[in-house]
Design a protein around this motif. Sequence first.
Motif, PDB file in Angstrom:
ATOM      1  N   LEU A 124       0.834  -1.217   0.000  1.00 26.62           N
ATOM      2  CA  LEU A 124       0.000   0.000   0.000  1.00 26.62           C
ATOM      3  C   LEU A 124       0.864   1.262   0.000  1.00 26.62           C
ATOM      4  O   LEU A 124       0.399   2.344  -0.340  1.00 26.62           O
ATOM      5  CB  LEU A 124      -0.927   0.017   1.229  1.00 26.62           C
ATOM      6  CG  LEU A 124      -1.980  -1.094   1.315  1.00 26.62           C
ATOM      7  CD1 LEU A 124      -2.729  -0.998   2.635  1.00 26.62           C
ATOM      8  CD2 LEU A 124      -2.958  -1.024   0.143  1.00 26.62           C
ATOM      9  N   ARG A 125       2.135   1.107   0.427  1.00 26.84           N
ATOM     10  CA  ARG A 125       3.037   2.277   0.465  1.00 26.84           C
ATOM     11  C   ARG A 125       3.500   2.677  -0.927  1.00 26.84           C
ATOM     12  O   ARG A 125       3.962   3.778  -1.119  1.00 26.84           O
ATOM     13  CB  ARG A 125       4.306   1.957   1.275  1.00 26.84           C
ATOM     14  CG  ARG A 125       4.071   1.793   2.725  1.00 26.84           C
ATOM     15  CD  ARG A 125       5.375   1.842   3.521  1.00 26.84           C
ATOM     16  NE  ARG A 125       5.056   1.612   4.908  1.00 26.84           N
ATOM     17  CZ  ARG A 125       5.128   0.426   5.514  1.00 26.84           C
ATOM     18  NH1 ARG A 125       5.574  -0.619   4.866  1.00 26.84           N
ATOM     19  NH2 ARG A 125       4.776   0.307   6.771  1.00 26.84           N
ATOM     20  N   ARG A 126       3.431   1.753  -1.876  1.00 29.49           N
ATOM     21  CA  ARG A 126       4.025   2.052  -3.191  1.00 29.49           C
ATOM     22  C   ARG A 126       3.161   3.017  -3.977  1.00 29.49           C
ATOM     23  O   ARG A 126       1.945   2.811  -4.099  1.00 29.49           O
ATOM     24  CB  ARG A 126       4.211   0.750  -3.982  1.00 29.49           C
ATOM     25  CG  ARG A 126       5.238  -0.143  -3.318  1.00 29.49           C
ATOM     26  CD  ARG A 126       5.782  -1.167  -4.266  1.00 29.49           C
ATOM     27  NE  ARG A 126       6.800  -1.968  -3.593  1.00 29.49           N
ATOM     28  CZ  ARG A 126       7.323  -3.078  -4.086  1.00 29.49           C
ATOM     29  NH1 ARG A 126       6.942  -3.514  -5.264  1.00 29.49           N
ATOM     30  NH2 ARG A 126       8.247  -3.739  -3.423  1.00 29.49           N
ATOM     31  N   PRO A 127       3.784   4.078  -4.509  1.00 27.83           N
ATOM     32  CA  PRO A 127       3.005   5.036  -5.307  1.00 27.83           C
ATOM     33  C   PRO A 127       2.660   4.433  -6.671  1.00 27.83           C
ATOM     34  O   PRO A 127       3.212   3.401  -7.051  1.00 27.83           O
ATOM     35  CB  PRO A 127       3.960   6.222  -5.459  1.00 27.83           C
ATOM     36  CG  PRO A 127       5.331   5.684  -5.234  1.00 27.83           C
ATOM     37  CD  PRO A 127       5.215   4.432  -4.431  1.00 27.83           C
ATOM     38  N   GLY A 128       1.725   5.076  -7.381  1.00 28.44           N
ATOM     39  CA  GLY A 128       1.355   4.613  -8.727  1.00 28.44           C
ATOM     40  C   GLY A 128       0.237   3.589  -8.689  1.00 28.44           C
ATOM     41  O   GLY A 128      -0.476   3.468  -7.689  1.00 28.44           O
ATOM     42  N   TRP A 169      -4.554   6.064   4.069  1.00 29.72           N
ATOM     43  CA  TRP A 169      -4.445   5.576   5.451  1.00 29.72           C
ATOM     44  C   TRP A 169      -3.009   5.198   5.800  1.00 29.72           C
ATOM     45  O   TRP A 169      -2.499   5.566   6.846  1.00 29.72           O
ATOM     46  CB  TRP A 169      -5.359   4.363   5.666  1.00 29.72           C
ATOM     47  CG  TRP A 169      -5.163   3.732   7.005  1.00 29.72           C
ATOM     48  CD1 TRP A 169      -5.732   4.106   8.183  1.00 29.72           C
ATOM     49  CD2 TRP A 169      -4.290   2.620   7.315  1.00 29.72           C
ATOM     50  NE1 TRP A 169      -5.287   3.297   9.206  1.00 29.72           N
ATOM     51  CE2 TRP A 169      -4.394   2.385   8.710  1.00 29.72           C
ATOM     52  CE3 TRP A 169      -3.438   1.809   6.560  1.00 29.72           C
ATOM     53  CZ2 TRP A 169      -3.686   1.370   9.359  1.00 29.72           C
ATOM     54  CZ3 TRP A 169      -2.731   0.801   7.201  1.00 29.72           C
ATOM     55  CH2 TRP A 169      -2.854   0.582   8.581  1.00 29.72           C
ATOM     56  N   ILE A 170      -2.353   4.464   4.893  1.00 28.68           N
ATOM     57  CA  ILE A 170      -1.019   3.956   5.263  1.00 28.68           C
ATOM     58  C   ILE A 170      -0.028   5.101   5.439  1.00 28.68           C
ATOM     59  O   ILE A 170       0.812   5.074   6.343  1.00 28.68           O
ATOM     60  CB  ILE A 170      -0.486   2.896   4.265  1.00 28.68           C
ATOM     61  CG1 ILE A 170       0.778   2.227   4.838  1.00 28.68           C
ATOM     62  CG2 ILE A 170      -0.137   3.472   2.899  1.00 28.68           C
ATOM     63  CD1 ILE A 170       0.783   0.754   4.816  1.00 28.68           C
ATOM     64  N   GLN A 171      -0.156   6.140   4.597  1.00 29.83           N
ATOM     65  CA  GLN A 171       0.767   7.274   4.728  1.00 29.83           C
ATOM     66  C   GLN A 171       0.531   7.967   6.085  1.00 29.83           C
ATOM     67  O   GLN A 171       1.477   8.321   6.788  1.00 29.83           O
ATOM     68  CB  GLN A 171       0.574   8.279   3.588  1.00 29.83           C
ATOM     69  CG  GLN A 171       1.162   7.829   2.243  1.00 29.83           C
ATOM     70  CD  GLN A 171       0.343   6.729   1.553  1.00 29.83           C
ATOM     71  OE1 GLN A 171      -0.846   6.554   1.842  1.00 29.83           O
ATOM     72  NE2 GLN A 171       0.962   5.986   0.660  1.00 29.83           N
ATOM     73  N   ASN A 172      -0.761   8.104   6.449  1.00 29.07           N
ATOM     74  CA  ASN A 172      -1.076   8.734   7.720  1.00 29.07           C
ATOM     75  C   ASN A 172      -0.599   7.864   8.882  1.00 29.07           C
ATOM     76  O   ASN A 172      -0.013   8.339   9.854  1.00 29.07           O
ATOM     77  CB  ASN A 172      -2.588   8.967   7.800  1.00 29.07           C
ATOM     78  CG  ASN A 172      -2.944   9.895   8.928  1.00 29.07           C
ATOM     79  OD1 ASN A 172      -2.231  10.864   9.187  1.00 29.07           O
ATOM     80  ND2 ASN A 172      -4.024   9.593   9.625  1.00 29.07           N
ATOM     81  N   ASN A 173      -0.839   6.546   8.742  1.00 33.09           N
ATOM     82  CA  ASN A 173      -0.436   5.615   9.784  1.00 33.09           C
ATOM     83  C   ASN A 173       1.094   5.602   9.939  1.00 33.09           C
ATOM     84  O   ASN A 173       1.613   5.588  11.058  1.00 33.09           O
ATOM     85  CB  ASN A 173      -0.934   4.210   9.405  1.00 33.09           C
ATOM     86  CG  ASN A 173      -0.826   3.242  10.545  1.00 33.09           C
ATOM     87  OD1 ASN A 173      -1.379   3.455  11.613  1.00 33.09           O
ATOM     88  ND2 ASN A 173      -0.085   2.175  10.334  1.00 33.09           N
ATOM     89  N   ASP A 174       1.801   5.648   8.817  1.00 31.65           N
ATOM     90  CA  ASP A 174       3.271   5.687   8.863  1.00 31.65           C
ATOM     91  C   ASP A 174       3.751   6.971   9.549  1.00 31.65           C
ATOM     92  O   ASP A 174       4.745   6.950  10.272  1.00 31.65           O
ATOM     93  CB  ASP A 174       3.859   5.630   7.445  1.00 31.65           C
ATOM     94  CG  ASP A 174       3.909   4.204   6.887  1.00 31.65           C
ATOM     95  OD1 ASP A 174       3.810   3.249   7.671  1.00 31.65           O
ATOM     96  OD2 ASP A 174       4.039   4.060   5.655  1.00 31.65           O
ATOM     97  N   ARG A 175       3.023   8.074   9.268  1.00 33.29           N
ATOM     98  CA  ARG A 175       3.406   9.342   9.889  1.00 33.29           C
ATOM     99  C   ARG A 175       3.205   9.249  11.414  1.00 33.29           C
ATOM    100  O   ARG A 175       4.091   9.595  12.196  1.00 33.29           O
ATOM    101  CB  ARG A 175       2.557  10.489   9.318  1.00 33.29           C
ATOM    102  CG  ARG A 175       2.948  11.864   9.822  1.00 33.29           C
ATOM    103  CD  ARG A 175       1.954  12.934   9.400  1.00 33.29           C
ATOM    104  NE  ARG A 175       0.598  12.725   9.900  1.00 33.29           N
ATOM    105  CZ  ARG A 175       0.223  12.862  11.169  1.00 33.29           C
ATOM    106  NH1 ARG A 175       1.104  13.196  12.097  1.00 33.29           N
ATOM    107  NH2 ARG A 175      -1.031  12.644  11.539  1.00 33.29           N
ATOM    108  N   GLN A 234      10.001   1.021   5.831  1.00 36.80           N
ATOM    109  CA  GLN A 234      10.669   2.234   5.343  1.00 36.80           C
ATOM    110  C   GLN A 234       9.679   3.077   4.532  1.00 36.80           C
ATOM    111  O   GLN A 234       8.958   2.558   3.686  1.00 36.80           O
ATOM    112  CB  GLN A 234      11.850   1.857   4.448  1.00 36.80           C
ATOM    113  CG  GLN A 234      12.654   3.048   3.971  1.00 36.80           C
ATOM    114  CD  GLN A 234      13.678   2.645   2.907  1.00 36.80           C
ATOM    115  OE1 GLN A 234      13.321   2.045   1.897  1.00 36.80           O
ATOM    116  NE2 GLN A 234      14.927   2.946   3.149  1.00 36.80           N
ATOM    117  N   THR A 235       9.678   4.351   4.797  1.00 37.84           N
ATOM    118  CA  THR A 235       8.891   5.296   3.990  1.00 37.84           C
ATOM    119  C   THR A 235       9.890   6.175   3.237  1.00 37.84           C
ATOM    120  O   THR A 235      11.100   6.137   3.537  1.00 37.84           O
ATOM    121  CB  THR A 235       8.023   6.185   4.892  1.00 37.84           C
ATOM    122  OG1 THR A 235       8.900   6.957   5.719  1.00 37.84           O
ATOM    123  CG2 THR A 235       7.099   5.352   5.773  1.00 37.84           C
ATOM    124  N   GLY A 236       9.376   6.968   2.308  1.00 46.03           N
ATOM    125  CA  GLY A 236      10.251   7.894   1.572  1.00 46.03           C
ATOM    126  C   GLY A 236      11.077   8.761   2.522  1.00 46.03           C
ATOM    127  O   GLY A 236      12.318   8.806   2.415  1.00 46.03           O
TER     128      GLY A 236
END
Length: 352
Positions: A121-125, A219-225, A339-341
């Motif tokens: 879910l983290r992968r863009p595109g 959601w995943i970006q927010n959760n990672d944050r 790992q996130t960006g």
Amino acid sequence: MEDRVTLAQALAFLRETVALRAQEIDQSIDAMRDALAAMCDQGLMALKRPEAYGGPDMPESEFRVFQVESARASGAFAFLQTQHQSAVALMSRSDNEDLKREYLPKMASGERLVGIGFSQLRRPGEPIMRAEERDGSYVLNGHVPWCTGFSFYPEFLIGAQLPDGRALFAVVPLVSQPGVVVSEPMKLAAMETAQTVTIDFDNFVVPAEKVAFIREPGWIQNNDRINVALQGQFAVGCARAALDVIAENRDRRSTEFLVSSYEALKVQVDRAQDLLEGFVGVTSEESTPARLAARVEAINVMQRCAFAAVASSSGAANYLSHPAQRILRESLVFTVSAQTGPVMEGTLSRLT
Ligand SMILES: Cc1cc2nc3c(=O)[nH]c(=O)nc-3n(C[C@H](O)[C@H](O)[C@H](O)COP(=O)(O)OP(=O)(O)OC[C@H]3O[C@@H](n4cnc5c(N)ncnc54)[C@H](O)[C@@H]3O)c2cc1C
């Protein structure tokens, strides 16, 4: 009802059953299986489970100590068991009461074991793992690039993107069957005995009863944050394992620079752990840069400690039986897991 487990019991288990066999667990799937079975026998597999389903609902601060000490005992074992502990924590937040009643009471003893697979879910595109609703069920198509726990966990909690950008989380098989192809376990430089696979889904139907929840787009970006600092505990644990090796070398060779090197690194590891502990329960947007910096610091100090463990062990560090090279390899995984960006950027910026 299982006996109530405590942090002290969990730490004793790590010291007495896992740390002493870390080299074996790194190399042998059977040793890994024995350690996991022992953890199940002690009812330690669901430390964050709410009281309503059997507890012990371990306070966050204690759970973080457990994570550090698990990675210190054995990185591979820590990595394997944390997938299931994460599934417990995620499923505890489900609105699907039937699913919770079916799974949660059995998740501490390992009667039900569940991995996770949602890093895609983290992968863009274009989403690589998709779900579509059909007559109240969900049809899954696509690819899960990482799922740890094959042959230990018969099921995993998958994250798949719906056409409107929301993410479906459901319990699905981690065993090949019609519509599900599980790869051979990956040949990996580190933690291979935790058995990581890829999984491909072809029109596999998940009934609504297996759906834990659906989360909003992003959601995943927010959760990672929100959780950016949390994974740092594994890096600190790996750094502590490296310090243990340096301390042994210090005691074995009476060399002043080993004493000072150990002391200098220990101060930095203590500081990295304190920094992370200071953020337990802190999720505000304003604190994100500081929490990211704490995670990056933990990764950086781990990397330096792992290399210091190798240097202080000299040529012997190259023996497959030596803990220094195992810890160095484990540090590879803790550098990139979840790992996130921004974590990648921060890690690289410290290295450059
Ligand atoms: C041994 C091992 C076992 C693992 N087991 C599991 C598991 O059991 N369950 C699980 O869910 N995950 C697991 N993972 C996945 C792990 O958490 C991922 O390594 C992590 O999510 C990074 O993803 P990636 O390696 O696929 O890299 P990438 O897909 O390259 O992503 C890395 C980061 O960079 C960002 N990014 C990538 N490309 C771009 C771009 N073009 N522009 C902007 N940003 C970009 C992504 O958004 C992501 O945040 C495992 C990993 C390893 C190494």
